[in-house]
Enzyme design. Structure first.
Site, PDB file in Angstrom:
ATOM      1  N   SER A 218      -8.910  70.913 -17.176  1.00  0.00           N
ATOM      2  CA  SER A 218      -7.970  71.155 -16.088  1.00  0.00           C
ATOM      3  C   SER A 218      -8.004  70.009 -15.083  1.00  0.00           C
ATOM      4  CB  SER A 218      -8.361  72.445 -15.378  1.00  0.00           C
ATOM      5  OG  SER A 218      -7.542  72.622 -14.250  1.00  0.00           O
TER       6      SER A 218
ATOM      7  N   GLU B   2     -17.550  74.545  -9.384  1.00  0.00           N
ATOM      8  CA  GLU B   2     -17.170  73.502  -8.426  1.00  0.00           C
ATOM      9  C   GLU B   2     -17.162  73.971  -6.970  1.00  0.00           C
ATOM     10  OE1 GLU B   2     -16.608  72.823 -11.466  1.00  0.00           O
ATOM     11  OE2 GLU B   2     -16.571  70.657 -11.658  1.00  0.00           O
TER      12      GLU B   2
ATOM     13  N   TYR C 177     -15.718  76.720  -5.734  1.00  0.00           N
ATOM     14  CA  TYR C 177     -14.554  77.506  -5.309  1.00  0.00           C
ATOM     15  C   TYR C 177     -14.938  78.991  -5.149  1.00  0.00           C
ATOM     16  CZ  TYR C 177     -11.603  73.431  -6.273  1.00  0.00           C
ATOM     17  OH  TYR C 177     -11.022  72.189  -6.255  1.00  0.00           O
TER      18      TYR C 177
ATOM     19  N   HIS D 110     -17.964  70.653  -5.098  1.00  0.00           N
ATOM     20  CA  HIS D 110     -17.259  69.505  -4.514  1.00  0.00           C
ATOM     21  C   HIS D 110     -18.004  68.924  -3.317  1.00  0.00           C
ATOM     22  CE1 HIS D 110     -13.984  69.429  -7.203  1.00  0.00           C
ATOM     23  NE2 HIS D 110     -13.378  70.520  -6.775  1.00  0.00           N
TER      24      HIS D 110
ATOM     25  N   ARG E 198     -17.496  62.638 -17.879  1.00  0.00           N
ATOM     26  CA  ARG E 198     -17.672  61.240 -18.292  1.00  0.00           C
ATOM     27  C   ARG E 198     -17.766  61.076 -19.816  1.00  0.00           C
ATOM     28  NH1 ARG E 198     -16.916  57.207 -18.107  1.00  0.00           N
ATOM     29  NH2 ARG E 198     -18.461  55.719 -17.353  1.00  0.00           N
TER      30      ARG E 198
ATOM     31  N   GLN F 196      -8.671  56.062  -9.210  1.00  0.00           N
ATOM     32  CA  GLN F 196      -7.782  55.459  -8.218  1.00  0.00           C
ATOM     33  C   GLN F 196      -6.363  56.030  -8.212  1.00  0.00           C
ATOM     34  OE1 GLN F 196      -9.758  51.286  -8.903  1.00  0.00           O
ATOM     35  NE2 GLN F 196      -8.052  51.030  -7.510  1.00  0.00           N
TER      36      GLN F 196
ATOM     37  N   CYS G 237      -2.029  57.357 -13.517  1.00  0.00           N
ATOM     38  CA  CYS G 237      -3.236  56.772 -14.078  1.00  0.00           C
ATOM     39  C   CYS G 237      -3.173  55.269 -13.916  1.00  0.00           C
ATOM     40  CB  CYS G 237      -3.350  57.146 -15.554  1.00  0.00           C
ATOM     41  SG  CYS G 237      -4.677  56.256 -16.363  1.00  0.00           S
TER      42      CYS G 237
ATOM     43  N   ALA H 266      -1.485  42.573 -14.001  1.00  0.00           N
ATOM     44  CA  ALA H 266      -0.028  42.629 -13.837  1.00  0.00           C
ATOM     45  C   ALA H 266       0.662  41.923 -15.005  1.00  0.00           C
ATOM     46  CB  ALA H 266       0.377  41.990 -12.512  1.00  0.00           C
TER      47      ALA H 266
ATOM     48  N   ARG I 223     -15.303  41.960  10.559  1.00  0.00           N
ATOM     49  CA  ARG I 223     -14.910  41.743  11.961  1.00  0.00           C
ATOM     50  C   ARG I 223     -14.465  43.039  12.624  1.00  0.00           C
ATOM     51  NH1 ARG I 223     -10.526  37.289  10.953  1.00  0.00           N
ATOM     52  NH2 ARG I 223      -9.901  39.048   9.661  1.00  0.00           N
TER      53      ARG I 223
HETATM   54  P1  NAP Z   1      -9.888  43.182   1.106  1.00  0.00           P
HETATM   55  O1  NAP Z   1     -10.217  44.533   0.619  1.00  0.00           O
HETATM   56  O2  NAP Z   1      -8.606  42.940   1.770  1.00  0.00           O
HETATM   57  O3  NAP Z   1     -11.088  42.737   2.047  1.00  0.00           O
HETATM   58  C1  NAP Z   1     -11.147  41.510   2.650  1.00  0.00           C
HETATM   59  C2  NAP Z   1     -12.267  41.490   3.668  1.00  0.00           C
HETATM   60  O4  NAP Z   1     -12.258  40.236   4.295  1.00  0.00           O
HETATM   61  C3  NAP Z   1     -12.117  42.527   4.739  1.00  0.00           C
HETATM   62  O5  NAP Z   1     -13.379  43.155   4.908  1.00  0.00           O
HETATM   63  C4  NAP Z   1     -11.716  41.742   5.983  1.00  0.00           C
HETATM   64  O6  NAP Z   1     -12.407  42.423   7.008  1.00  0.00           O
HETATM   65  C5  NAP Z   1     -12.237  40.358   5.691  1.00  0.00           C
HETATM   66  N1  NAP Z   1     -11.354  39.286   6.194  1.00  0.00           N
HETATM   67  C6  NAP Z   1     -10.021  39.212   6.141  1.00  0.00           C
HETATM   68  N2  NAP Z   1      -9.592  38.051   6.676  1.00  0.00           N
HETATM   69  C7  NAP Z   1     -10.683  37.388   7.063  1.00  0.00           C
HETATM   70  C8  NAP Z   1     -10.895  36.135   7.715  1.00  0.00           C
HETATM   71  N3  NAP Z   1      -9.880  35.340   8.034  1.00  0.00           N
HETATM   72  N4  NAP Z   1     -12.152  35.762   7.980  1.00  0.00           N
HETATM   73  C9  NAP Z   1     -13.184  36.555   7.657  1.00  0.00           C
HETATM   74  N5  NAP Z   1     -13.056  37.745   7.063  1.00  0.00           N
HETATM   75  C10 NAP Z   1     -11.813  38.156   6.774  1.00  0.00           C
HETATM   76  O7  NAP Z   1      -9.940  42.154  -0.065  1.00  0.00           O
HETATM   77  P2  NAP Z   1     -10.981  41.946  -1.235  1.00  0.00           P
HETATM   78  O8  NAP Z   1     -12.313  42.462  -0.923  1.00  0.00           O
HETATM   79  O9  NAP Z   1     -10.826  40.509  -1.580  1.00  0.00           O
HETATM   80  O10 NAP Z   1     -10.399  42.808  -2.376  1.00  0.00           O
HETATM   81  C11 NAP Z   1      -9.141  42.475  -2.934  1.00  0.00           C
HETATM   82  C12 NAP Z   1      -8.545  43.672  -3.513  1.00  0.00           C
HETATM   83  O11 NAP Z   1      -9.196  44.067  -4.702  1.00  0.00           O
HETATM   84  C13 NAP Z   1      -8.652  44.798  -2.529  1.00  0.00           C
HETATM   85  O12 NAP Z   1      -7.427  45.384  -2.325  1.00  0.00           O
HETATM   86  C14 NAP Z   1      -9.588  45.729  -3.151  1.00  0.00           C
HETATM   87  O13 NAP Z   1      -9.206  47.077  -2.897  1.00  0.00           O
HETATM   88  C15 NAP Z   1      -9.496  45.408  -4.629  1.00  0.00           C
HETATM   89  N6  NAP Z   1     -10.779  45.720  -5.187  1.00  0.00           N
HETATM   90  C16 NAP Z   1     -11.038  47.004  -5.328  1.00  0.00           C
HETATM   91  C17 NAP Z   1     -12.245  47.376  -5.758  1.00  0.00           C
HETATM   92  C18 NAP Z   1     -12.532  48.808  -5.908  1.00  0.00           C
HETATM   93  O14 NAP Z   1     -13.654  49.177  -6.022  1.00  0.00           O
HETATM   94  N7  NAP Z   1     -11.547  49.662  -5.906  1.00  0.00           N
HETATM   95  C19 NAP Z   1     -13.216  46.445  -6.035  1.00  0.00           C
HETATM   96  C20 NAP Z   1     -12.919  45.109  -5.885  1.00  0.00           C
HETATM   97  C21 NAP Z   1     -11.681  44.753  -5.432  1.00  0.00           C
HETATM   98  P3  NAP Z   1     -12.344  42.009   8.539  1.00  0.00           P
HETATM   99  O15 NAP Z   1     -10.946  41.541   8.759  1.00  0.00           O
HETATM  100  O16 NAP Z   1     -12.703  43.247   9.285  1.00  0.00           O
HETATM  101  O17 NAP Z   1     -13.374  40.980   8.702  1.00  0.00           O
HETATM  102 FE1  SF4 Z   2      -8.634  55.824 -13.525  1.00  0.00          FE
HETATM  103 FE2  SF4 Z   2      -6.613  56.688 -15.032  1.00  0.00          FE
HETATM  104 FE3  SF4 Z   2      -9.032  57.439 -15.633  1.00  0.00          FE
HETATM  105 FE4  SF4 Z   2      -7.854  58.376 -13.415  1.00  0.00          FE
HETATM  106  S1  SF4 Z   2      -7.262  58.757 -15.523  1.00  0.00           S
HETATM  107  S2  SF4 Z   2      -9.927  57.659 -13.621  1.00  0.00           S
HETATM  108  S3  SF4 Z   2      -6.681  56.593 -12.804  1.00  0.00           S
HETATM  109  S4  SF4 Z   2      -8.257  55.339 -15.664  1.00  0.00           S
END
Ligand code: NAP
Ligand code: SF4
Length: 678
Positions: free
Chosen positions: A28, A167, A169, A255, A291, A342, A356, A387, A566
Site C-alpha cells: 500500500s 505504523e 495508526y 511513523h 527495502r 523524493q 517517481c 536530464a 551563511r
Molecule cells: P544547494 O543545495 O543550492 O546548496 C548550495 C549551498 O551553497 C547552500 O548551502 C548555500 O548556503 C551555499 N551558497 C550559495 N551561494 C554561495 C556563495 N556565493 N558563497 C558561499 N556559499 C554559497 O546546491 P548543492 O549543494 O550544490 O546541490 C545542488 C543540487 O543537487 C541541490 O538542489 C540538491 O538538492 C541536489 N542534491 C540533492 C541531494 C539529495 O540528497 N537529495 C544530494 C546532493 C545534491 P548559504 O547561501 O546559506 O551559504
Molecule cells: Fe525514489 Fe521513485 Fe523509489 Fe520513490 S519510487 S523512492 S521516487 S525511485
C-alpha cells in the site's frame, strides 16, 4: 535470469479459495490518486501494474469514516456512490488478470485534522492536533466503520482488504501503553489492549464471508520506546490468525520512530529477519517488507525463509513491469527504485501528487505517454546526465534517431558522484538501467566528445537538446586559490587525498554528501546490516521492547568536520522531508559541527576565517587542513546561443536550464516530458 532463477518468487500461493500467481504483493502506498475524483487515473495506474504481473495489489489507504481520514477530504469508502467509482478501479485490474485488495486506514491520532480520535487524549509528536478520546460506544462505532468499509470494498469488486494495524495508526495506538491509557475493556493489560484489532478482524470476517482476502498489517517491530514486546506481538499474530485473517503483512516502525526504515541508506532487506522470527509462530502466509527493490533480493529473502511473500510498493511505482521483466529473464531492464523518496513520499507529505524520480510516468499514466512519433526525426542530445539521458531514451523509444554526446568517459554526469556517497549505492542501479536502455534503444553514444556548436550545425539534426549540466559556483572568497581549497568534484570524482580537519563551505545536498563521504572514508554502514542496526540502536524485539535500545557509542569520527552556511536556520533545510532528518542525525552522531549565519572573510595558511552575522562579529579562524567548496552551481549552456543563431531548434534542459535547486527528479522529469512532446 528468469522464472527459473526465481523459483520462490514465482511459486503460486494457494489461499484456499483463490490462488495468487506469484509472491509479489504491491504494498500500500498513498499517491494522492486516492483523494478526490481521480478514479480513472487510479484505474490506469493500477491496470498498468496488473498488466506487469504483480501477484496482489494493495491500494493506498482509504478511511472507513471521516474522523479516520489522514487529512481533510482524504479518500474514503463509506457510501454506495463511492462503491461505483471504486468499481472502475477493480474492473480495470481484473481486466488485466490482476487481483486487488483495498487498504482500510484509520489514522487515529496521526490524522492531520482537528477531528481526530484515539484511545487516549495524547497528541503525537508528528501532528499538531490533539485527538479526542473515544468513549466505549465511540470505539464500537469505529469497529462498525471498519466492517462496513470492508463490506463496501467487497461490493466494489475488491478481492480483499488490508486492515492497517501498524505504523502507529489508530489500531496500533490501542496496543501500547504510551498511547492507550484506558481503563475500560479496550485498555489495561495486553489482552484488553489487543481486543480492538482482534474484534475488527473477527467481525470483518463474519461480514464478508470466507472467500475474501483479509490481510492484517501487523507492527512486528515498533521502533519506539515502550513499544510492544516480542511476546505481545506473537500473541497478537496468533489471535489475528484465529480471528480468520488470510495473510499477515509486516509493518516496520511507527511513523514517529527515529530510525530510518525505508530510506536509501537503509540496507536492502534490512528488516526481513523480523518477519522470519514470526514464521515459526503462525501458519497463515506472512508478507515481509521494506527495502526490497530487486528480484534477486526478493528471491534471496524468500529462499531464506523470511516470509511467504514480499511486499514492494515503491519498486512498482518505479517500474510497473518489474515482475514481468523478472519472469521473462529481463531483470537487467528493470528501472530500479533507488529509495530516494523524493517524488513519492516527499510529495505525499507536501500534499502533492506522488510520482517517481526514475519514472515520471508513475501516477501520470493517462497524460504522459511515450507513443511512437508520427515521423522519425534525428536529434542530438548533448550531455548524458539524468536530464540528457532521459530525453535521449524517450526520443529513441518513440522511434527517433538519437545521437548522444558526452564529454566524459562514461554516461551519467553527476550521478557518478552520487554513487560514491555512503548510503547512496542505489545510484549504481540507476546508471546500470540507463546503460542497458542505451543498448536496447539504439541511442548512439559518443563518449569523450566535447561537441561544438559548429559541428552540431553541420550534422543535419532536426533538433538539439542541450543538457550540458552545471559548473560549481565561484563564491569569490578572498584567498580561494590557496592549496588548501578543493571543490566537491576534486573530492568526489577525482578522490584527491583530504586531511583530517575539514571545513565545508555550503550545506546544501552536496555539502551533506561531501561530509558523509569524508566521515566514512570509503566505508558504508549501508553495506553492513549488523553495523547499520547497531548504529541506529535496532535490536531483536525479544531483547528490548519495540526493538530499540540506546544507540551504540559512535566510534571516533574519522575526520573533524565543520559544515558552514551563511543563512540562519537548520542545515540542509531543503533536503527531502522524509530523509533530511536522517542526514542531519548521521552528521550529529559523528560530531560534525554545523555553523550558520557566517561570513567567509578569508582563506589562508591558518585555514578559514569566518565572522558572524550582519555586523561581521567574532572573527574566528577555523584551523583546517582542507576547505571544500560546495557553494552551489551555475548553468553551463554556452551551446544554446550559437545553435539558436544558426536556426537550429534548440531545447535546454536540466541544470543547464536552471541550476538552483536542481536535482535528478526535476532533470529526469524535464527530459522525459520534453522528449514525449517532440
Ligand atoms: P544547494 O543545495 O543550492 O546548496 C548550495 C549551498 O551553497 C547552500 O548551502 C548555500 O548556503 C551555499 N551558497 C550559495 N551561494 C554561495 C556563495 N556565493 N558563497 C558561499 N556559499 C554559497 O546546491 P548543492 O549543494 O550544490 O546541490 C545542488 C543540487 O543537487 C541541490 O538542489 C540538491 O538538492 C541536489 N542534491 C540533492 C541531494 C539529495 O540528497 N537529495 C544530494 C546532493 C545534491 P548559504 O547561501 O546559506 O551559504
Ligand atoms: Fe525514489 Fe521513485 Fe523509489 Fe520513490 S519510487 S523512492 S521516487 S525511485
Amino acid at each position: 535470469m528468469s522464472i527459473r532463477s526465481y523459483p520462490h518468487l514465482f511459486a503460486p500461493l494457494d489461499l484456499g479459495f483463490t490462488t495468487l500467481k506469484n509472491r509479489v504483493l504491491m504494498g500500500s502506498m498513498h499517491t494522492g490518486l486516492e483523494d478526490g475524483n481521480k478514479h480513472d487515473r487510479l484505474a490506469a495506474y493500477f491496470a498498468e501494474r496488473a498488466r506487469g504481473d504483480v501477484g496482489l495489489i494493495v491500494t493506498g489507504g482509504y478511511a472507513p469514516n471521516r474522523v479516520g481520514g489522514v487529512k481533510p477530504f482524504a479518500g474514503k469508502l463509506t457510501t454506495r456512490s463511492e462503491v461505483r467509482k471504486h468499481q472502475r478501479v477493480t474492473n480495470a485490474v481484473h481486466d488485466e488478470g490482476g487481483k486487488i485488495a483495498m487498504q482500510i486506514l484509520h489514522a487515529g491520532r496521526y490524522a492531520y485534522h482537528p477531528f481526530s480520535v484515539a484511545p487516549s487524549r495524547i497528541r503525537s509528536p508528528i501532528t499538531p492536533f490533539t485527538p479526542r478520546e473515544l468513549s466505549a460506544a465511540g470505539v464500537e462505532k469505529q469497529i462498525n466503520a471498519f466492517v462496513r468499509c470492508a463490506q463496501l470494498a467487497r461490493d466494489a469488486g475488491y478481492d480483499g482488504v488490508e486492515i492497517m494495524g501498524s505504523e502507529g495508526y489508530f489500531i496500533n495506538e490501542f496496543l501500547v501503553t504510551h498511547t492507550n491509557q484506558r481503563t475500560d475493556k479496550w485498555g489495561g493489560d495486553y489482552t484488553q489492549r489487543m481486543r480492538l484489532p482482534v474484534e475488527i478482524v473477527e467481525r470483518t470476517r463474519e461480514a464478508v464471508g470466507k472467500d475474501f482476502i483479509i490481510i492484517y498489517r501487523l507492527s512486528m517491530i515498533d521502533l519506539i520506546p515502550d513499544g510492544n514486546s516480542w511476546e505481545e506481538t506473537v500473541a497478537l499474530a496468533k489471535a489475528i490468525e484465529s480471528a480468520s485473517a488470510t495473510i499477515i503483512n509486516t509493518g516496520i516502525g511507527w511513523h514517529e520512530a527515529r530510525v530510518p526504515t525505508i530510506a536509501t541508506s537503509v540496507p536492502r532487506g534490512a528488516f526481513a529477519w523480523v518477519t522470519k522470527k514470526m514464521m515459526r509462530e503462525v501458519t497463515i502466509p506472512l508478507v515481509t517488507s521494506n527495502r526490497i527493490n530487486l528480484p534477486s533480493t526478493a528471491e534471496q529473502i524468500l529462499s531464506d525463509g523470511c516470509g511467504d511473500m514480499v511486499s514492494m510498493a515503491r519498486p512498482l511505482l518505479a517500474d510497473p513491469e518489474f515482475v514481468r521483466k523478472a519472469r521473462e529473464g529481463r531483470s537487467d531492464e528493470i528501472n530500479v527504485c533507488i529509495a530516494c523518496n523524493q517524488a513519492c513520499l516527499d510529495h505525499t507529505f507536501a500534499n502533492k501528487m506522488s510520482s517517481c524520480l526514475v519514472n515520471p510516468r508513475a501516477c501520470h499514466e493517462t497524460e504522459l505517454n511515450y507513443n511512437k512519433a508520427a515521423d522519425s526525426r534525428k536529434f542530438a542530445v548533448v550531455g548524458s546526465g539524468p536530464a540528457g539521458i532521459s530525453a535521449a531514451l524517450v526520443l529513441a523509444e518513440r522511434g527517433h534517431e538519437v545521437e548522444l554526446y558526452e564529454a566524459a568517459a562514461e554516461i551519467g554526469g553527476q550521478l557518478n558522484m552520487a554513487k560514491v556517497i555512503p548510503g547512496k549505492e542505489e545510484f549504481h542501479e540507476m546508471l546500470g538501467y540507463f546503460k542497458r536502455q542505451v543498448e536496447l534503444t539504439g541511442v548512439r553514444v559518443n563518449l569523450n566528445t566535447r561537441v561544438s556548436a559548429d559541428e552540431l550545425t553541420t550534422r543535419d539534426y532536426d533538433g538539439v537538446i542541450v543538457a550540458t549540466g552545471v559548473t560549481p559556483r565561484n563564491p569569490g572568497i578572498e584567498g580561494q586559490d590557496h592549496p588548501k581549497v578543493l571543490s566537491y568534484i576534486d573530492v568526489l570524482r577525482e578522490q584527491v587525498p583530504v586531511g583530517e580537519r575539514v571545513a565545508i563551505i555550503g550545506a546544501g545536498g552536496i555539502g551533506f554528501d561531501v561530509a558523509e563521504f569524508l566521515l566514512q572514508d570509503g566505508h558504508s554502514p549501508t553495506l553492513d546490516l549488523d553495523e547499520w542496526l547497531a548504529e541506529w540502536g535496532v535490536v531483536d524485539p525479544s531483547v528490548a521492547r519495540g526493538g530499540i535500545s540506546p544507540r551504540r557509542s559512535p566510534p571516533e569520527p574519522r575526520r573533524q568536520i565543520t559544515l558552514l552556511q551563511r543563512k540562519t536556520g537548520k542545515h540542509g533545510a531543503r533536503l527531502g522531508k522524509t530523509t533530511g532528518w536522517i542526514h542531519r542525525a548521521v552528521l550529529k552522531m559523528n560530531n560534525v559541527q554545523m555553523i550558520g549565519d557566517v561570513n567567509y572573510e578569508r582563506i589562508g595558511d591558518k585555514g578559514l576565517l569566518i565572522s558572524y552575522g550582519d555586523k561581521r562579529e567574532n572573527p574566528t579562524w577555523i584551523d583546517v587542513d582542507h576547505i571544500v567548496m560546495c557553494a552551489g552551481q551555475v548553468p553551463l549552456r554556452e551551446l544554446q546561443e550559437p545553435l539558436q543563431a544558426a536556426g537550429i531548434s534548440t531545447h535546454v534542459i536540466g541544470g543547464a536550464d536552471v541550476a538552483s535547486e536542481l536535482d535528478a527528479k526535476r532533470a529526469i522529469d524535464q527530459g522525459c516530458r520534453l522528449a514525449a512532446g517532440l
